[in-house]
Design a protein around this motif. Structure first.
Motif, short mmCIF file in Angstrom:
data_model
loop_
_atom_site.label_atom_id
_atom_site.label_comp_id
_atom_site.label_asym_id
_atom_site.label_seq_id
_atom_site.Cartn_x
_atom_site.Cartn_y
_atom_site.Cartn_z
N TRP A 40 0.83 -1.20 0.00
CA TRP A 40 0.00 0.00 0.00
C TRP A 40 0.87 1.26 0.00
CZ3 TRP A 40 -4.26 -1.24 4.17
CH2 TRP A 40 -5.19 -2.14 3.62
N ARG A 41 1.95 1.24 0.78
CA ARG A 41 2.84 2.42 0.82
C ARG A 41 3.46 2.65 -0.55
NH1 ARG A 41 5.92 5.91 3.85
NH2 ARG A 41 8.10 6.09 3.19
N HIS A 42 3.90 1.57 -1.19
CA HIS A 42 4.49 1.68 -2.53
C HIS A 42 3.48 2.26 -3.52
CE1 HIS A 42 6.95 0.73 -5.99
NE2 HIS A 42 5.92 0.10 -6.52
N ARG A 43 2.22 1.87 -3.40
CA ARG A 43 1.16 2.34 -4.29
C ARG A 43 0.54 3.66 -3.83
NH1 ARG A 43 -2.13 -3.33 -5.12
NH2 ARG A 43 -0.51 -4.38 -6.33
N ARG A 44 1.05 4.20 -2.74
CA ARG A 44 0.52 5.43 -2.15
C ARG A 44 -0.95 5.28 -1.74
NH1 ARG A 44 4.42 9.29 -2.64
NH2 ARG A 44 5.93 8.96 -4.29
N GLY A 46 -3.55 3.28 1.50
CA GLY A 46 -3.53 2.88 2.90
C GLY A 46 -3.29 4.05 3.84
N PRO A 47 -3.03 3.72 5.09
CA PRO A 47 -2.86 4.77 6.10
C PRO A 47 -1.57 5.55 5.87
CG PRO A 47 -2.38 2.61 7.04
CD PRO A 47 -2.91 2.37 5.65
N PRO A 48 -1.54 6.82 6.30
CA PRO A 48 -0.35 7.64 6.11
C PRO A 48 0.83 7.11 6.92
CG PRO A 48 -1.98 8.81 7.42
CD PRO A 48 -2.62 7.54 6.96
N SER A 49 2.00 7.15 6.30
CA SER A 49 3.23 6.71 6.96
C SER A 49 4.35 7.68 6.61
CB SER A 49 3.60 5.30 6.49
OG SER A 49 3.82 5.29 5.09
N PHE A 50 5.47 7.54 7.28
CA PHE A 50 6.61 8.42 7.02
C PHE A 50 7.88 7.71 7.46
CE2 PHE A 50 5.07 9.12 11.24
CZ PHE A 50 6.20 9.28 12.02
N ARG A 51 9.00 8.24 7.02
CA ARG A 51 10.30 7.70 7.42
C ARG A 51 10.83 8.51 8.59
NH1 ARG A 51 12.37 3.75 4.52
NH2 ARG A 51 11.52 3.39 2.46
N MET A 52 11.38 7.79 9.58
CA MET A 52 11.87 8.45 10.80
C MET A 52 13.29 8.00 11.10
SD MET A 52 10.45 8.09 14.70
CE MET A 52 9.02 9.14 14.64
N GLY A 53 14.10 8.92 11.51
CA GLY A 53 15.44 8.61 11.98
C GLY A 53 16.47 8.49 10.88
N ARG A 57 13.47 4.43 8.99
CA ARG A 57 12.47 3.38 9.25
C ARG A 57 11.07 3.92 8.95
NH1 ARG A 57 13.05 0.37 14.79
NH2 ARG A 57 11.64 -0.97 13.67
N VAL A 58 10.27 3.10 8.30
CA VAL A 58 8.89 3.47 8.02
C VAL A 58 8.10 3.37 9.32
CG1 VAL A 58 6.79 2.89 6.73
CG2 VAL A 58 9.04 2.70 5.63
N MET A 59 7.38 4.45 9.65
CA MET A 59 6.63 4.51 10.89
C MET A 59 5.20 4.97 10.61
SD MET A 59 8.92 3.65 13.13
CE MET A 59 8.36 4.16 14.73
N TYR A 60 4.33 4.64 11.54
CA TYR A 60 2.93 5.04 11.48
C TYR A 60 2.58 5.71 12.80
CZ TYR A 60 2.48 2.05 7.42
OH TYR A 60 2.64 1.49 6.17
N ARG A 61 1.84 6.79 12.71
CA ARG A 61 1.36 7.47 13.90
C ARG A 61 0.06 6.77 14.32
NH1 ARG A 61 2.48 12.65 15.93
NH2 ARG A 61 3.76 13.12 14.12
N LEU A 62 -0.03 6.38 15.58
CA LEU A 62 -1.18 5.63 16.08
C LEU A 62 -2.50 6.38 15.82
CD1 LEU A 62 -2.14 3.09 17.53
CD2 LEU A 62 -1.77 4.27 19.69
N GLU A 63 -2.51 7.68 16.08
CA GLU A 63 -3.74 8.45 15.88
C GLU A 63 -4.11 8.51 14.39
OE1 GLU A 63 -1.77 12.91 15.96
OE2 GLU A 63 -2.34 11.96 17.84
#
Length: 100
Positions: A40-44, A46-53, A57-63
């Motif tokens: 889903w991330r590759h296809r843009r 699903g839920p919003p995600s971002f890279r951190m650090g 690393r791909v991360m998701y905000r719980l909210e």
């Protein structure tokens, strides 16, 4: 009253109280496979995600996961009566007169 989380991830105790989830924890939280989230991330999608650090690393905000699930519920005609085609007002068919 604040919105309650859908389901607590069990993969790691730290993830329970974290505002950010890894792909593995987010997948478990949503009841999906990590592979699905990567696709889903590759296809843009699903839920919003971002890279951190520094390692990115791909991360998701719980909210954001909870908000995304609510959006999915509202977009589904089975959960949202306003979108159910059976609840739409009846439309009369127009009758055409054909000349012979």
């Amino acid at each position: 009253m604040p919105a309650r989380s859908l389901r607590a991830p069990t993969a790691s105790l730290g993830a329970l109280h974290a505002a950010f989830l890894t792909v593995k924890d987010a997948a478990e939280y949503l009841g999906l496979s990590p592979h699905t989230l990567y696709v889903w991330r590759h296809r843009r999608q699903g839920p919003p995600s971002f890279r951190m650090g520094p390692r990115g690393r791909v991360m998701y905000r719980l909210e954001a996961l909870d908000a995304w699930v609510r959006e999915q519920e509202q977009a589904d005609s089975r959960s949202n009566a306003a979108l159910n085609p059976l609840n739409a007002p009846r439309q009369e068919r127009s009758t055409r007169l054909t000349s012979a």
